[in-house]
Design a protein around this motif. Structure first.
Motif, mmCIF file in Angstrom:
data_model
loop_
_atom_site.group_PDB
_atom_site.id
_atom_site.type_symbol
_atom_site.label_atom_id
_atom_site.label_comp_id
_atom_site.label_asym_id
_atom_site.label_seq_id
_atom_site.Cartn_x
_atom_site.Cartn_y
_atom_site.Cartn_z
ATOM 1 N N THR A 31 27.768 32.179 -44.153
ATOM 2 C CA THR A 31 28.025 33.428 -44.868
ATOM 3 C C THR A 31 29.466 33.814 -44.604
ATOM 4 O O THR A 31 30.157 33.164 -43.825
ATOM 5 C CB THR A 31 27.058 34.545 -44.403
ATOM 6 O OG1 THR A 31 27.225 34.752 -43.004
ATOM 7 C CG2 THR A 31 25.603 34.181 -44.703
ATOM 8 N N SER A 33 32.623 37.253 -44.927
ATOM 9 C CA SER A 33 32.996 38.642 -45.187
ATOM 10 C C SER A 33 34.138 38.647 -46.197
ATOM 11 O O SER A 33 35.176 38.028 -45.957
ATOM 12 C CB SER A 33 33.447 39.325 -43.894
ATOM 13 O OG SER A 33 34.085 40.550 -44.191
ATOM 14 N N GLU A 50 18.248 35.976 -41.669
ATOM 15 C CA GLU A 50 18.690 37.321 -41.291
ATOM 16 C C GLU A 50 20.171 37.526 -41.613
ATOM 17 O O GLU A 50 20.615 38.650 -41.808
ATOM 18 C CB GLU A 50 18.432 37.566 -39.808
ATOM 19 C CG GLU A 50 16.963 37.624 -39.458
ATOM 20 C CD GLU A 50 16.724 37.670 -37.960
ATOM 21 O OE1 GLU A 50 17.679 37.861 -37.186
ATOM 22 O OE2 GLU A 50 15.552 37.509 -37.561
ATOM 23 N N VAL A 52 21.629 36.332 -44.289
ATOM 24 C CA VAL A 52 21.794 36.294 -45.737
ATOM 25 C C VAL A 52 21.726 37.700 -46.318
ATOM 26 O O VAL A 52 20.811 38.461 -46.022
ATOM 27 C CB VAL A 52 20.717 35.387 -46.379
ATOM 28 C CG1 VAL A 52 20.739 35.468 -47.893
ATOM 29 C CG2 VAL A 52 20.891 33.957 -45.905
ATOM 30 N N ASN A 53 22.710 38.026 -47.141
ATOM 31 C CA ASN A 53 22.716 39.307 -47.841
ATOM 32 C C ASN A 53 21.869 39.146 -49.109
ATOM 33 O O ASN A 53 22.284 38.475 -50.053
ATOM 34 C CB ASN A 53 24.153 39.706 -48.193
ATOM 35 C CG ASN A 53 24.239 41.053 -48.868
ATOM 36 O OD1 ASN A 53 23.375 41.442 -49.641
ATOM 37 N ND2 ASN A 53 25.314 41.769 -48.567
ATOM 38 N N GLU A 54 20.698 39.750 -49.119
ATOM 39 C CA GLU A 54 19.757 39.585 -50.226
ATOM 40 C C GLU A 54 20.296 40.100 -51.562
ATOM 41 O O GLU A 54 19.871 39.652 -52.607
ATOM 42 C CB GLU A 54 18.426 40.266 -49.904
ATOM 43 C CG GLU A 54 17.578 39.481 -48.929
ATOM 44 C CD GLU A 54 17.174 38.108 -49.434
ATOM 45 O OE1 GLU A 54 16.815 37.960 -50.615
ATOM 46 O OE2 GLU A 54 17.230 37.162 -48.626
ATOM 47 N N LYS A 55 21.220 41.044 -51.523
ATOM 48 C CA LYS A 55 21.792 41.573 -52.766
ATOM 49 C C LYS A 55 22.849 40.634 -53.338
ATOM 50 O O LYS A 55 22.899 40.403 -54.532
ATOM 51 C CB LYS A 55 22.394 42.954 -52.550
ATOM 52 C CG LYS A 55 21.363 44.028 -52.344
ATOM 53 C CD LYS A 55 22.006 45.387 -52.232
ATOM 54 C CE LYS A 55 20.932 46.440 -52.040
ATOM 55 N NZ LYS A 55 21.485 47.777 -51.911
ATOM 56 N N LEU A 56 23.722 40.106 -52.472
ATOM 57 C CA LEU A 56 24.820 39.259 -52.944
ATOM 58 C C LEU A 56 24.416 37.807 -53.147
ATOM 59 O O LEU A 56 24.893 37.161 -54.068
ATOM 60 C CB LEU A 56 26.004 39.321 -51.972
ATOM 61 C CG LEU A 56 26.680 40.670 -51.823
ATOM 62 C CD1 LEU A 56 27.792 40.580 -50.794
ATOM 63 C CD2 LEU A 56 27.229 41.145 -53.158
ATOM 64 N N ARG A 57 23.587 37.275 -52.238
ATOM 65 C CA ARG A 57 23.168 35.876 -52.286
ATOM 66 C C ARG A 57 24.352 34.939 -52.492
ATOM 67 O O ARG A 57 24.368 34.104 -53.383
ATOM 68 C CB ARG A 57 22.131 35.663 -53.388
ATOM 69 C CG ARG A 57 20.777 36.302 -53.153
ATOM 70 C CD ARG A 57 20.079 35.863 -51.874
ATOM 71 N NE ARG A 57 20.127 34.442 -51.617
ATOM 72 C CZ ARG A 57 19.185 33.586 -52.000
ATOM 73 N NH1 ARG A 57 18.134 34.009 -52.649
ATOM 74 N NH2 ARG A 57 19.307 32.309 -51.705
ATOM 75 N N ASP A 58 25.372 35.088 -51.639
ATOM 76 C CA ASP A 58 26.560 34.240 -51.760
ATOM 77 C C ASP A 58 26.709 33.279 -50.586
ATOM 78 O O ASP A 58 27.787 32.777 -50.308
ATOM 79 C CB ASP A 58 27.819 35.082 -51.940
ATOM 80 C CG ASP A 58 28.041 36.064 -50.806
ATOM 81 O OD1 ASP A 58 27.212 36.126 -49.889
ATOM 82 O OD2 ASP A 58 29.057 36.770 -50.841
ATOM 83 N N GLU A 59 25.600 32.994 -49.909
ATOM 84 C CA GLU A 59 25.602 32.068 -48.784
ATOM 85 C C GLU A 59 25.580 30.615 -49.275
ATOM 86 O O GLU A 59 25.239 30.332 -50.415
ATOM 87 C CB GLU A 59 24.390 32.319 -47.884
ATOM 88 C CG GLU A 59 23.063 31.852 -48.450
ATOM 89 C CD GLU A 59 22.438 32.763 -49.506
ATOM 90 O OE1 GLU A 59 21.421 32.350 -50.078
ATOM 91 O OE2 GLU A 59 22.946 33.878 -49.753
#
Length: 163
Positions: A31, A33, A50, A52-59
């Motif tokens: 991930t 920033s 944990e 992973v940003n569920e809104k962005l999903r940019d992982e």
């Protein structure tokens, strides 16, 4: 964010994973920033959901798999499962394609000590699946080998120290 800086890479292991192994089920969660340009790498036998940003999903998620008796680093990125319209999915697809070399450098460089113990993996293919409900963005692409990313990172680090 396209230039790799090893000082901006944070790494953590999820036990039982460590620099020595295991190879089987070794998984990477990367991930980042957007604000600090930092990369965050988790190495484990499971993905670090944990982080992973569920809104962005940019992982970027990747794992070592065997195919036809050969190890490959199989990765995936989430373009769209219907949560984004076609136009925004196109933008996400293009951003992922542009930024994947940086992300892969972070993964490979972050696990460079592992390759000391598994040097034959340095020439394994890296395959990335762009997951999308839109056929034109649901793509599987070859992204070179770990050796290429380690070489590029070493050259950039050497150039930076000589500057």
């Amino acid at each position: 964010m396209s230039e790799f800086n090893p000082d901006k890479l944070s790494k953590k292991y999820l036990p039982p994973a460590n620099m020595f192994g295991p190879l089987e089920k070794r998984r990477y969660t990367l991930t980042h920033s957007d604000y600090s340009a930092e990369l965050f790498l988790t190495i484990g036998t499971r993905y670090d959901l944990e982080a992973v940003n569920e809104k962005l999903r940019d992982e970027v998620l990747a794992e070592w798999k065997t195919r036809d008796g050969e190890y490959i680093l199989l990765g995936k990125v989430h373009v769209s499962n219907g949560d984004y319209d076609k136009n925004f999915s196109r933008i996400r697809y293009l951003i992922f394609k542009k930024e994947l070399p940086l992300a892969l450098t972070g993964i490979i460089y972050g696990d460079k000590d592992f390759f000391i113990h598994y040097p034959w993996l340095l020439d394994s293919p890296i395959i990335i699946h762009f997951e999308s409900v839109y056929p034109e963005y649901n793509d599987v692409l070859y992204y070179g080998t770990p050796r290429q990313y380690l070489s590029d990172a070493a050259i950039k680090k050497l150039t930076k120290t000589q500057a």
